[in-house]
Design an enzyme around this catalytic site. Structure first.
Site, PDB file in Angstrom:
ATOM      1  N   GLY A  29      35.776  34.304  33.673  1.00 52.89           N
ATOM      2  CA  GLY A  29      36.378  34.640  32.399  1.00 52.89           C
ATOM      3  C   GLY A  29      37.369  33.566  32.003  1.00 52.89           C
ATOM      4  CE1 TYR A  30      35.944  28.863  30.585  1.00 54.21           C
ATOM      5  CE2 TYR A  30      34.468  30.735  30.434  1.00 54.21           C
ATOM      6  CZ  TYR A  30      34.703  29.421  30.785  1.00 54.21           C
ATOM      7  OH  TYR A  30      33.705  28.672  31.359  1.00 54.21           O
ATOM      8  CG  LEU A  31      43.059  33.256  31.655  1.00 50.84           C
ATOM      9  CD1 LEU A  31      44.457  32.874  32.063  1.00 50.84           C
ATOM     10  CD2 LEU A  31      42.577  34.400  32.532  1.00 50.84           C
ATOM     11  CG  ASP A  82      39.510  35.603  25.754  1.00 47.47           C
ATOM     12  OD1 ASP A  82      40.497  36.347  25.613  1.00 47.47           O
ATOM     13  OD2 ASP A  82      39.513  34.394  25.438  1.00 47.47           O
ATOM     14  CG  ASN A 144      29.557  28.520  31.505  1.00 45.54           C
ATOM     15  OD1 ASN A 144      29.179  29.480  32.154  1.00 45.54           O
ATOM     16  ND2 ASN A 144      28.926  27.358  31.548  1.00 45.54           N
TER      17      ASN A 144
END
Length: 160
Positions: A29-31, A82, A144
Site C-alpha cells: 500500500g501507499y501513503l 490508500d 503500482n
C-alpha cells in the site's frame, strides 16, 4: 545514491509459467505520496519493507528501501495505506543472464500481468524471452502507485 533502473513489459502468452523458480505473495500500500516521491509499505511472507521511490517517469529512479517489523507493516497497511491495496504474486523467472520478476495482480487489478527486469545501467543489453510483449516502462498506468487510484479493472478498455 540508491537507484533503480527497471524496464517493464506486458506478456504475449503464458510460456513463462513453466520457467518459474519461485513465487512470493505480496500486499502493498501507499501513503504520503507527493509529486516528488511515493512511499510504499510491502509485506511479503515474513518480510516487510518501507520503500521511498522518486516519482519520475521512465526506467531510472531513486529508490530507498528499509526493512521494518511485519506487525507494524500490516498495521500501516490496515490503517494508513490508500485503498485498494495492491495484491499480487511475484514469480521469479531466470532467462539469459537476468532474473525476471513477473507480477500477477489480484483484487481490483486482477487480469494484469507484467514482467520487470532490473538493469545495472539504462543502456544494458538483455536477452528478451519469447513470451515478452510490449515495453510499458514509460506508461505510468502500469506503475503500482497508479494502480491504487486507477486500478486495472477500471481502465476503459477493461470495463465490460
Amino acid at each position: 545514491m540508491p537507484e533503480e533502473i527497471e524496464r517493464k513489459f506486458l506478456l504475449k502468452d503464458d510460456r513463462w509459467r513453466g520457467q518459474v523458480e519461485r513465487s512470493l505473495d505480496m500486499a502493498q500500500g501507499y501513503l504520503g505520496n507527493s509529486q516528488q516521491c511515493s512511499i510504499r509499505i510491502r509485506v511479503s511472507g515474513e518480510d516487510a519493507n518501507l520503500n521511498i521511490k522518486s516519482a519520475t517517469l521512465g526506467i531510472h529512479r531513486q529508490e530507498y528501501d528499509y526493512a521494518i517489523p511485519v506487525a507494524e507493516a500490516r498495521e500501516m497497511l490496515d490503517t494508513l495505506a490508500d485503498k485498494p491495496l495492491i495484491e499480487k504474486t511475484r514469480h521469479m523467472v531466470r532467462y539469459g543472464e537476468h532474473t525476471w520478476e513477473i507480477d500477477e495482480f489480484y483484487g481490483d487489478n486482477a487480469g494484469l500481468i507484467v514482467a520487470e527486469i532490473e538493469l545495472g545501467s539504462a543502456d544494458e543489453a538483455f536477452e528478451q524471452p519469447p513470451w515478452l510483449g510490449a515495453d510499458v516502462s514509460d506508461d505510468p498506468r502500469y506503475y503500482n502507485v497508479c494502480l491504487v487510484s486507477q486500478p486495472f479493472n477500471a481502465w476503459p478498455e477493461n470495463v465490460s
